[in-house]
Design an enzyme around this catalytic site. Structure first.
Site, PDB file in Angstrom:
ATOM      1  N   LYS A  13       0.829  -1.206   0.000  1.00  0.00           N
ATOM      2  CA  LYS A  13       0.000   0.000   0.000  1.00  0.00           C
ATOM      3  C   LYS A  13       0.872   1.269   0.000  1.00  0.00           C
ATOM      4  CE  LYS A  13      -1.950  -0.984   3.961  1.00  0.00           C
ATOM      5  NZ  LYS A  13      -1.360  -2.295   4.306  1.00  0.00           N
ATOM      6  N   ARG A  88      -8.904   1.376   9.201  1.00  0.00           N
ATOM      7  CA  ARG A  88      -8.478   0.005   9.474  1.00  0.00           C
ATOM      8  C   ARG A  88      -9.560  -0.771  10.196  1.00  0.00           C
ATOM      9  NH1 ARG A  88      -2.749   0.874   9.323  1.00  0.00           N
ATOM     10  NH2 ARG A  88      -1.513  -0.992   9.544  1.00  0.00           N
ATOM     11  N   ARG A 127      11.930  -6.941   4.736  1.00  0.00           N
ATOM     12  CA  ARG A 127      11.689  -5.516   4.466  1.00  0.00           C
ATOM     13  C   ARG A 127      12.606  -4.608   5.276  1.00  0.00           C
ATOM     14  NH1 ARG A 127       5.718  -2.818   4.565  1.00  0.00           N
ATOM     15  NH2 ARG A 127       5.811  -2.842   6.838  1.00  0.00           N
ATOM     16  N   ARG A 159      11.778  -2.116  10.651  1.00  0.00           N
ATOM     17  CA  ARG A 159      10.759  -1.561  11.549  1.00  0.00           C
ATOM     18  C   ARG A 159      10.555  -2.506  12.731  1.00  0.00           C
ATOM     19  NH1 ARG A 159       5.591   0.109   7.936  1.00  0.00           N
ATOM     20  NH2 ARG A 159       4.588  -0.865   9.711  1.00  0.00           N
ATOM     21  N   ARG A 170       0.054  -8.305  13.782  1.00  0.00           N
ATOM     22  CA  ARG A 170      -0.523  -7.363  12.804  1.00  0.00           C
ATOM     23  C   ARG A 170      -1.458  -8.092  11.842  1.00  0.00           C
ATOM     24  NH1 ARG A 170       4.604  -5.222  10.375  1.00  0.00           N
ATOM     25  NH2 ARG A 170       3.328  -3.901   9.044  1.00  0.00           N
TER      26      ARG A 170
HETATM   27  P1  AMP Z   1       1.310   0.807   8.878  1.00  0.00           P
HETATM   28  O1  AMP Z   1       2.511   1.593   8.521  1.00  0.00           O
HETATM   29  O2  AMP Z   1       0.077   1.259   8.136  1.00  0.00           O
HETATM   30  O3  AMP Z   1       1.545  -0.678   8.796  1.00  0.00           O
HETATM   31  O4  AMP Z   1       0.997   1.134  10.421  1.00  0.00           O
HETATM   32  C1  AMP Z   1       1.931   0.819  11.434  1.00  0.00           C
HETATM   33  C2  AMP Z   1       1.252   0.802  12.797  1.00  0.00           C
HETATM   34  O5  AMP Z   1       0.684   2.099  13.079  1.00  0.00           O
HETATM   35  C3  AMP Z   1       0.060  -0.146  12.917  1.00  0.00           C
HETATM   36  O6  AMP Z   1       0.471  -1.488  13.210  1.00  0.00           O
HETATM   37  C4  AMP Z   1      -0.698   0.486  14.074  1.00  0.00           C
HETATM   38  O7  AMP Z   1      -0.067   0.257  15.323  1.00  0.00           O
HETATM   39  C5  AMP Z   1      -0.549   1.975  13.762  1.00  0.00           C
HETATM   40  N1  AMP Z   1      -1.629   2.443  12.851  1.00  0.00           N
HETATM   41  C6  AMP Z   1      -1.484   2.956  11.595  1.00  0.00           C
HETATM   42  N2  AMP Z   1      -2.667   3.271  11.068  1.00  0.00           N
HETATM   43  C7  AMP Z   1      -3.604   2.946  12.001  1.00  0.00           C
HETATM   44  C8  AMP Z   1      -5.023   3.002  12.043  1.00  0.00           C
HETATM   45  N3  AMP Z   1      -5.725   3.460  10.998  1.00  0.00           N
HETATM   46  N4  AMP Z   1      -5.657   2.567  13.169  1.00  0.00           N
HETATM   47  C9  AMP Z   1      -4.958   2.112  14.233  1.00  0.00           C
HETATM   48  N5  AMP Z   1      -3.615   2.002  14.257  1.00  0.00           N
HETATM   49  C10 AMP Z   1      -2.935   2.418  13.155  1.00  0.00           C
END
Ligand code: AMP
Length: 212
Positions: A13, A88, A127, A159, A170
């Site tokens: 994404k 989400r 990654r 990360r 996740r």
């Molecule tokens: P991502 O980079 O989108 O994989 O997000 C990394 C982490 O940020 C996620 O595992 C959550 O802990 C937090 N996070 C990002 N977007 C959201 C969201 N829309 N709702 C809740 N937590 C989020």
């Protein structure tokens, strides 16, 4: 044009959103990128979010909804936006509908990137991410100079939430909460399903083709 990217962790994404911002002339609004920046800067928001993010758990809706509401109000987002990592959960999608409704706007397209779990686990295991600009690199898209970002030369990191046990958490969050969103948006006929297996270029072509 107001777009949402949906898909499990590792679907691409963020990578595809970064590719498409130039093509569509839209800003990328990534809640994950905004939260990681807040953690790196040590802000109050970052302090609240860090432990949950590191554990691979979702940050509470009121925090992320607030981030998105603020981002939608910015001058850059007035022509349109590309949301990545939000919504989400179904309550977040409902909150987004309200935020957009207040502004007389709506979601035009939801791009759902489909990738089988075994490919995701393999991708996330390899990654590396730039802590500065958040660009991700993997086996299929390595940096030109190993260990360093192509864009800004920063040293790449793994990360904390890409560690195997966090990845499992996740995926669990995705399967139990986020996967339901496809149905939520399908009911409106705005979902475009894209095969996310292949190189970054191939997947980008499929996404662009879906709009041709
Ligand atoms: P991502 O980079 O989108 O994989 O997000 C990394 C982490 O940020 C996620 O595992 C959550 O802990 C937090 N996070 C990002 N977007 C959201 C969201 N829309 N709702 C809740 N937590 C989020």
């Amino acid at each position: 044009m107001n777009l949402i990217f949906l898909g499990p962790p590792g679907a691409g994404k963020g990578t595809q959103a970064k590719r498409l911002i130039a093509r569509f002339g839209l800003p990328q609004l990534s809640t994950g990128d905004i939260l990681r920046k807040a953690v790196a800067d040590g802000t109050a928001l970052g302090k609240k979010a860090k432990a949950l993010m590191d554990a691979g758990k979702l940050v509470p809706d009121e925090i992320v909804n607030g981030i998105v509401d603020e981002a939608l109000a910015s001058p850059l987002a007035q022509k349109g936006f590309l949301l990545d990592g939000f919504p989400r959960t179904v309550p977040q999608a409902e909150a987004l509908d309200q935020m957009l409704g207040r502004r007389g706007r709506k979601i035009d397209h939801v791009i759902s990137i489909e990738v089988p779990t075994e490919v995701l686990v393999d991708r996330l295991a390899g990654r590396q991410t730039c802590p500065q600009c958040q660009t991700s690199y993997g086996k299929d898209s390595p940096p030109a100079n190993p260990g360093h970002c192509d864009r800004d030369g920063e040293k790449l990191i793994v990360r904390p939430d890409d560690q195997p046990e966090r990845v499992r958490q996740r995926m669990h969050e995705y399967e139990t909460k986020t996967a339901l969103l496809t149905g939520y948006y399908k009911a409106r006929g705005v979902v475009r399903e894209i095969d996310g297996v292949g190189s970054v270029d191939e997947v980008e072509k499929r996404i662009v083709g879906a709009f041709a």
